[in-house]
Scaffold this motif. Sequence first.
Motif, PDB file in Angstrom:
ATOM      1  N   THR A   1       0.832  -1.204   0.000  1.00  0.00           N
ATOM      2  CA  THR A   1       0.000   0.000   0.000  1.00  0.00           C
ATOM      3  C   THR A   1       0.865   1.252   0.000  1.00  0.00           C
ATOM      4  OG1 THR A   1      -1.791  -1.159   1.118  1.00  0.00           O
ATOM      5  CG2 THR A   1      -1.806   1.250   1.245  1.00  0.00           C
ATOM      6  N   GLN A   2       1.893   1.263   0.840  1.00  0.00           N
ATOM      7  CA  GLN A   2       2.797   2.414   0.904  1.00  0.00           C
ATOM      8  C   GLN A   2       3.490   2.638  -0.436  1.00  0.00           C
ATOM      9  OE1 GLN A   2       1.575   3.862   3.900  1.00  0.00           O
ATOM     10  NE2 GLN A   2       3.657   4.612   3.821  1.00  0.00           N
ATOM     11  N   LEU A   3       3.965   1.564  -1.045  1.00  0.00           N
ATOM     12  CA  LEU A   3       4.645   1.672  -2.338  1.00  0.00           C
ATOM     13  C   LEU A   3       3.699   2.179  -3.416  1.00  0.00           C
ATOM     14  CD1 LEU A   3       7.079   1.275  -4.193  1.00  0.00           C
ATOM     15  CD2 LEU A   3       6.427  -1.149  -4.390  1.00  0.00           C
ATOM     16  N   LEU A   4       2.489   1.669  -3.446  1.00  0.00           N
ATOM     17  CA  LEU A   4       1.511   2.128  -4.436  1.00  0.00           C
ATOM     18  C   LEU A   4       1.198   3.611  -4.253  1.00  0.00           C
ATOM     19  CD1 LEU A   4      -0.937  -0.906  -4.420  1.00  0.00           C
ATOM     20  CD2 LEU A   4       0.492  -0.155  -6.348  1.00  0.00           C
ATOM     21  N   ARG A   5       1.054   4.036  -3.011  1.00  0.00           N
ATOM     22  CA  ARG A   5       0.704   5.434  -2.741  1.00  0.00           C
ATOM     23  C   ARG A   5       1.829   6.382  -3.144  1.00  0.00           C
ATOM     24  NH1 ARG A   5      -2.768   6.050   2.676  1.00  0.00           N
ATOM     25  NH2 ARG A   5      -2.935   8.100   1.768  1.00  0.00           N
ATOM     26  N   CYS A   6       3.050   6.090  -2.715  1.00  0.00           N
ATOM     27  CA  CYS A   6       4.127   7.044  -3.001  1.00  0.00           C
ATOM     28  C   CYS A   6       4.535   7.017  -4.472  1.00  0.00           C
ATOM     29  CB  CYS A   6       5.327   6.838  -2.080  1.00  0.00           C
ATOM     30  SG  CYS A   6       6.120   5.241  -2.126  1.00  0.00           S
TER      31      CYS A   6
END
Length: 118
Positions: free
Chosen positions: A34-39
């Motif tokens: 999720t963090q990777l997709l968001r940033c």
Amino acid sequence: MENGKNVLREETINFAIEISDICDKIKGCSVYITQLLRCSSSIGANLHEAKYAQSKADFINKLEIALKESFETEYWLELLYRKNKIDESTYKFLINKCGTIRRKLIASVTTAKSKGKE
């Protein structure tokens, strides 16, 4: 310069899509994914927002946020690589692409900041 911005915009969109496609295949680590997709998608989103900035300072701020998001993307990619969730060739490919985008953002920020000093 507008053509260069369009190229960078396309690169950020394609990069976010590539990250998304890879994340779709990873099992587990949903918080990291999720963090990777968001940033990774935020890089292009902030670049797009910069086009509609209300001032030069706002424009530079949006570019700098995109730059920060690229650094964060590299962090999450490394974390997933170290957890053996992405293989070395995929990791190197994505880090290289992110680095290319990051260098272009740095150049854009530097140019934008120097234009007011001339």
